[in-house]
Design a protein around this motif. Sequence first.
Motif, short mmCIF file in Angstrom:
data_model
loop_
_atom_site.label_atom_id
_atom_site.label_comp_id
_atom_site.label_asym_id
_atom_site.label_seq_id
_atom_site.Cartn_x
_atom_site.Cartn_y
_atom_site.Cartn_z
N PRO A 116 0.83 -1.20 0.00
CA PRO A 116 0.00 0.00 0.00
C PRO A 116 0.87 1.26 0.00
N LEU A 117 0.38 2.33 -0.67
CA LEU A 117 1.13 3.57 -0.73
C LEU A 117 1.17 4.24 0.63
N TRP A 118 0.11 4.10 1.43
CA TRP A 118 0.03 4.77 2.72
C TRP A 118 0.60 3.88 3.82
N ASP A 119 1.64 4.36 4.46
CA ASP A 119 2.27 3.64 5.57
C ASP A 119 1.62 4.11 6.86
N LEU A 179 6.29 11.62 7.32
CA LEU A 179 4.95 12.22 7.37
C LEU A 179 5.06 13.72 7.62
N VAL A 180 4.25 14.50 6.89
CA VAL A 180 4.14 15.94 7.12
C VAL A 180 2.69 16.23 7.50
N GLN A 235 4.50 11.26 3.12
CA GLN A 235 3.05 11.26 3.29
C GLN A 235 2.61 12.59 3.91
N VAL A 236 1.37 12.98 3.61
CA VAL A 236 0.85 14.25 4.10
C VAL A 236 -0.51 14.03 4.74
N TYR A 237 -0.63 14.47 5.98
CA TYR A 237 -1.93 14.50 6.66
C TYR A 237 -2.40 15.94 6.70
N VAL A 238 -3.59 16.21 6.15
CA VAL A 238 -4.13 17.56 6.07
C VAL A 238 -5.37 17.67 6.94
N VAL A 287 -4.29 9.01 10.47
CA VAL A 287 -3.00 8.53 9.97
C VAL A 287 -2.91 7.01 10.04
N THR A 288 -3.49 6.40 11.07
CA THR A 288 -3.35 4.95 11.26
C THR A 288 -4.55 4.15 10.72
#
Length: 313
Positions: free
Chosen positions: A59-62, A145-146, A188-191, A302-303
């Motif tokens: 998966p792209l999202w870790d 992660l940003v 990765q980016v969390y907005v 995120v998780t």
Amino acid sequence: MRDAGTGRTRSVLTTVGVVLVGSGVLAAAVLAGCDANGGDDPAPHATSGEARPSPKPTPLWDRSPNSLAAVGDSITRGFDACGVLTDCPEASWATGSESGVRSLAVRLFGEKQAAARSWNYARSGAAMDDLPGQMRRAAARSPDLVTVLMGANDACRSSVSAMTSVKDFKEDFEESLAVLRRQQPKAQVYVSSVPNLKRLWSQGRGNPLGKQVWKLGICPSMLEDADALDADAVERRDAVQRRVIDYNEVLEEVCAGDDRCRYDGGAVFDYRFGTGQLSRWDWFHPSKDGQSRLAEMAFRAVTARKNPAESGA
């Protein structure tokens, strides 16, 4: 007689031998079948001519990043969480060390590792046009992660007419992601969505001390003349609210175009912050408890196995 008897004896023995051999073959077949379908021995390997299942793609999202860089405004700096009109980064929802907050970094890396694996490049008073520069500094750390929480100051201006246009807001956010991708294409980016400023006004307007602090220049487009309920005041606040909603639509749209970006699905905007989650110095910025709620929402996003913006979470 002896020859005939001998012939009959040989015939009988031959018949018995065939039966025994046949029984042995049958028994071997049965035993082989048992082993292949639930016995102690593993099933036989597929031959070269048989199709084998394709391995699952990575998966792209870790969901377990090893480092974090935060960008944003006064909320991410913990402004007014510990004292009046001052930053308190140790109470930041993203990178803080306060045990009562349990920041995103603490939740991901543990208390002992959080400080070594996280960096805070947010700036109090920053608006979206400041984000490309912050993103450049964050990318230099090569974070996994940003986190982004930006936009309140684009709406919190001296007047409604001074608010950042939706067009400029979108261009600056797109440029910010482009800056990151040029330096760290796999980060990765969390907005986070922009908070509901009108709800913050409605919760804090009942506190006399808070309203005095508001007069020092905190979000005048929403908080000026806090007790005014005339048509002009209502329209002014509604205009700010509409602009915040437009900003959140931009964040969701732009983030959806990046495979390694997760928007919170409007969780922060929708969260019903009460007075317990507001700073007791300005009754507008998050208190330590409010910061903890932001950290909890971020950690959940995120998780999560699924993107919150896609799952409706």
